[in-house]
Design a protein around this motif. Structure first.
Motif, PDB file in Angstrom:
ATOM      1  N   LYS A   1       0.814  -1.221   0.000  1.00 49.62           N
ATOM      2  CA  LYS A   1       0.000   0.000   0.000  1.00 49.62           C
ATOM      3  C   LYS A   1       0.847   1.270   0.000  1.00 49.62           C
ATOM      4  N   ILE A   2       2.124   1.138  -0.295  1.00 50.34           N
ATOM      5  CA  ILE A   2       3.036   2.273  -0.234  1.00 50.34           C
ATOM      6  C   ILE A   2       3.136   2.948  -1.602  1.00 50.34           C
ATOM      7  N   THR A   3       3.169   4.287  -1.584  1.00 52.37           N
ATOM      8  CA  THR A   3       3.274   5.054  -2.830  1.00 52.37           C
ATOM      9  C   THR A   3       4.586   5.838  -2.888  1.00 52.37           C
ATOM     10  N   ALA A   4       4.901   6.337  -4.053  1.00 50.87           N
ATOM     11  CA  ALA A   4       6.083   7.184  -4.232  1.00 50.87           C
ATOM     12  C   ALA A   4       6.020   8.392  -3.305  1.00 50.87           C
ATOM     13  N   GLU A   5       4.825   8.945  -3.141  1.00 49.12           N
ATOM     14  CA  GLU A   5       4.659  10.109  -2.268  1.00 49.12           C
ATOM     15  C   GLU A   5       5.004   9.775  -0.817  1.00 49.12           C
ATOM     16  N   ASN A   6       4.726   8.555  -0.384  1.00 51.77           N
ATOM     17  CA  ASN A   6       5.085   8.134   0.975  1.00 51.77           C
ATOM     18  C   ASN A   6       6.597   8.187   1.176  1.00 51.77           C
ATOM     19  N   TRP A   7       7.339   7.730   0.189  1.00 54.15           N
ATOM     20  CA  TRP A   7       8.810   7.744   0.285  1.00 54.15           C
ATOM     21  C   TRP A   7       9.332   9.174   0.289  1.00 54.15           C
ATOM     22  N   LEU A   8       8.792  10.014  -0.588  1.00 54.49           N
ATOM     23  CA  LEU A   8       9.238  11.404  -0.657  1.00 54.49           C
ATOM     24  C   LEU A   8       8.934  12.151   0.638  1.00 54.49           C
ATOM     25  N   MET A   9       7.754  11.936   1.186  1.00 55.09           N
ATOM     26  CA  MET A   9       7.365  12.626   2.409  1.00 55.09           C
ATOM     27  C   MET A   9       8.230  12.200   3.592  1.00 55.09           C
ATOM     28  N   ALA A  10       8.527  10.906   3.678  1.00 55.43           N
ATOM     29  CA  ALA A  10       9.372  10.416   4.768  1.00 55.43           C
ATOM     30  C   ALA A  10      10.759  11.051   4.705  1.00 55.43           C
ATOM     31  N   ALA A  11      11.299  11.158   3.502  1.00 49.42           N
ATOM     32  CA  ALA A  11      12.609  11.778   3.335  1.00 49.42           C
ATOM     33  C   ALA A  11      12.549  13.266   3.679  1.00 49.42           C
ATOM     34  N   GLU A  12      11.477  13.930   3.279  1.00 42.59           N
ATOM     35  CA  GLU A  12      11.316  15.350   3.603  1.00 42.59           C
ATOM     36  C   GLU A  12      11.251  15.572   5.110  1.00 42.59           C
ATOM     37  N   LEU A  13      10.490  14.747   5.792  1.00 41.63           N
ATOM     38  CA  LEU A  13      10.354  14.891   7.246  1.00 41.63           C
ATOM     39  C   LEU A  13      11.694  14.673   7.949  1.00 41.63           C
ATOM     40  N   ALA A  14      12.447  13.672   7.490  1.00 43.92           N
ATOM     41  CA  ALA A  14      13.765  13.408   8.079  1.00 43.92           C
ATOM     42  C   ALA A  14      14.701  14.593   7.834  1.00 43.92           C
ATOM     43  N   LEU A  15      14.637  15.160   6.630  1.00 41.70           N
ATOM     44  CA  LEU A  15      15.483  16.301   6.301  1.00 41.70           C
ATOM     45  C   LEU A  15      15.117  17.516   7.148  1.00 41.70           C
ATOM     46  N   ARG A  16      13.840  17.806   7.271  1.00 39.07           N
ATOM     47  CA  ARG A  16      13.403  18.960   8.058  1.00 39.07           C
ATOM     48  C   ARG A  16      13.855  18.840   9.510  1.00 39.07           C
ATOM     49  N   LYS A  17      13.749  17.641  10.048  1.00 40.43           N
ATOM     50  CA  LYS A  17      14.172  17.423  11.426  1.00 40.43           C
ATOM     51  C   LYS A  17      15.673  17.657  11.581  1.00 40.43           C
ATOM     52  N   LEU A  18      16.456  17.145  10.631  1.00 42.91           N
ATOM     53  CA  LEU A  18      17.907  17.308  10.681  1.00 42.91           C
ATOM     54  C   LEU A  18      18.294  18.776  10.518  1.00 42.91           C
ATOM     55  N   GLN A  19      17.600  19.486   9.648  1.00 39.89           N
ATOM     56  CA  GLN A  19      17.925  20.889   9.409  1.00 39.89           C
ATOM     57  C   GLN A  19      17.747  21.753  10.663  1.00 39.89           C
ATOM     58  N   LYS A  20      16.876  21.339  11.556  1.00 43.92           N
ATOM     59  CA  LYS A  20      16.677  22.077  12.808  1.00 43.92           C
ATOM     60  C   LYS A  20      17.839  21.895  13.776  1.00 43.92           C
ATOM     61  N   GLU A  21      18.638  20.831  13.548  1.00 48.52           N
ATOM     62  CA  GLU A  21      19.707  20.495  14.485  1.00 48.52           C
ATOM     63  C   GLU A  21      21.093  20.935  14.024  1.00 48.52           C
ATOM     64  N   VAL A  22      21.219  21.286  12.730  1.00 52.15           N
ATOM     65  CA  VAL A  22      22.540  21.592  12.167  1.00 52.15           C
ATOM     66  C   VAL A  22      22.485  22.875  11.337  1.00 52.15           C
ATOM     67  N   ASP A  23      23.670  23.331  10.905  1.00 54.55           N
ATOM     68  CA  ASP A  23      23.759  24.558  10.106  1.00 54.55           C
ATOM     69  C   ASP A  23      23.722  24.277   8.607  1.00 54.55           C
ATOM     70  N   GLN A  24      24.227  23.120   8.205  1.00 55.69           N
ATOM     71  CA  GLN A  24      24.207  22.756   6.794  1.00 55.69           C
ATOM     72  C   GLN A  24      23.991  21.250   6.672  1.00 55.69           C
ATOM     73  N   VAL A  25      23.372  20.849   5.552  1.00 56.89           N
ATOM     74  CA  VAL A  25      23.056  19.439   5.340  1.00 56.89           C
ATOM     75  C   VAL A  25      23.600  18.959   4.002  1.00 56.89           C
ATOM     76  N   TYR A  26      24.241  17.793   4.049  1.00 55.70           N
ATOM     77  CA  TYR A  26      24.610  17.057   2.841  1.00 55.70           C
ATOM     78  C   TYR A  26      23.644  15.886   2.716  1.00 55.70           C
ATOM     79  N   VAL A  27      23.303  15.502   1.502  1.00 57.12           N
ATOM     80  CA  VAL A  27      22.428  14.351   1.298  1.00 57.12           C
ATOM     81  C   VAL A  27      23.150  13.311   0.456  1.00 57.12           C
ATOM     82  N   VAL A  28      23.168  12.085   0.948  1.00 57.70           N
ATOM     83  CA  VAL A  28      23.746  10.948   0.241  1.00 57.70           C
ATOM     84  C   VAL A  28      22.600  10.015  -0.126  1.00 57.70           C
ATOM     85  N   GLY A  29      22.453   9.703  -1.407  1.00 54.61           N
ATOM     86  CA  GLY A  29      21.357   8.836  -1.831  1.00 54.61           C
ATOM     87  C   GLY A  29      21.860   7.659  -2.635  1.00 54.61           C
ATOM     88  N   PHE A  30      21.437   6.465  -2.251  1.00 55.58           N
ATOM     89  CA  PHE A  30      21.804   5.247  -2.976  1.00 55.58           C
ATOM     90  C   PHE A  30      20.636   4.754  -3.823  1.00 55.58           C
TER      91      PHE A  30
END
Length: 234
Positions: A49-78
């Protein structure tokens, strides 16, 4: 300046796919590194029952949370995570991207056939249980719904029109013996991405799971150097 790294795994995979590179960075930096598990993924797949939007949203939420804790973010994607990483780069202030076996194009039949032949040969010799590729994917090939595969393909198509909008520094790493993503995909992305600062690293022996290739230490050092390089935003 405090640095954070968001690492995103691939389709039907999990954090283990990028773990060797994560550990390499952890040993050499004080960066905050997170590796979320995308919806439906992990050791047990629940993708029906998982969609592409579910994956994108999960990544966005993780990024937003990390951005609150640091000054700059690098993203590594496999693999599929590389596609998600590019999506994030068009929507959020990310400093650098590292794309590992990014699945902009997928299924390279010739090498996939060679991988299967190797499995068959090892099965005859009684060594199949020692084959890492077999261990990771023998069950997943059976567990992955066709619908989930279509969602993966749809995700690629959602992001593809925006490659040229990526302007931040990008490092692409690709194995020449990749059985899932043709190695020419990295050249295609290198040409399509709009960044002025970009680097392309090939592993001569690397298969799809580039973090486990025989020469991974070589590109670990090069990708790490790319991330550590001081630029206008650092």
């Amino acid at each position: 300046m405090k640095t954070g790294v968001l690492c995103i795994h691939g389709f039907t995979g999990g954090p283990y796919e990028v773990q060797p590179f994560v550990e390499f960075l952890q040993e050499r930096t004080d960066w905050t590194i997170i590796v979320p598990t995308l919806p439906g993924h992990g050791e047990t797949l629940e993708l029906k029952k998982i969609t592409a939007e579910n994956w994108l949203m999960a990544a966005e939420l993780a990024l937003r949370k990390l951005q609150k804790e640091v000054d700059q973010v690098y993203v590594v994607g496999f693999s599929m995570g590389g596609i998600i990483a590019m999506y994030l780069a068009t929507r959020y202030p990310i400093s650098k991207l590292v794309l590992l076996s990014a699945a902009a194009k997928y299924i390279y039949p010739a090498q996939l056939l060679q991988d299967i032949k190797e499995m068959a040969k090892e099965a005859v010799e009684g060594k199949l249980e020692d084959n890492i590729l077999y261990k990771r994917y023998s069950s997943k090939w059976r567990e992955t719904p066709i619908r989930a595969t279509f969602e993966f393909i749809r995700l690629v198509r959602i992001v593809e029109p925006y490659y040229s909008q990526i302007k931040i520094p990008v490092c692409l790493v690709q194995g020449k013996k990749d059985g899932i993503v043709p190695y020419t995909t990295a050249e295609f992305l290198f040409d399509q991405i709009g960044s002025e600062e970009k680097e392309l690293i090939f592993s001569e022996t690397g298969k799809h799971h580039i973090c486990y290739c025989d020469d991974c230490e070589d590109w670990f050092h090069r990708a790490s150097k790319f991330l550590n390089k001081k630029g206008a935003d650092n």
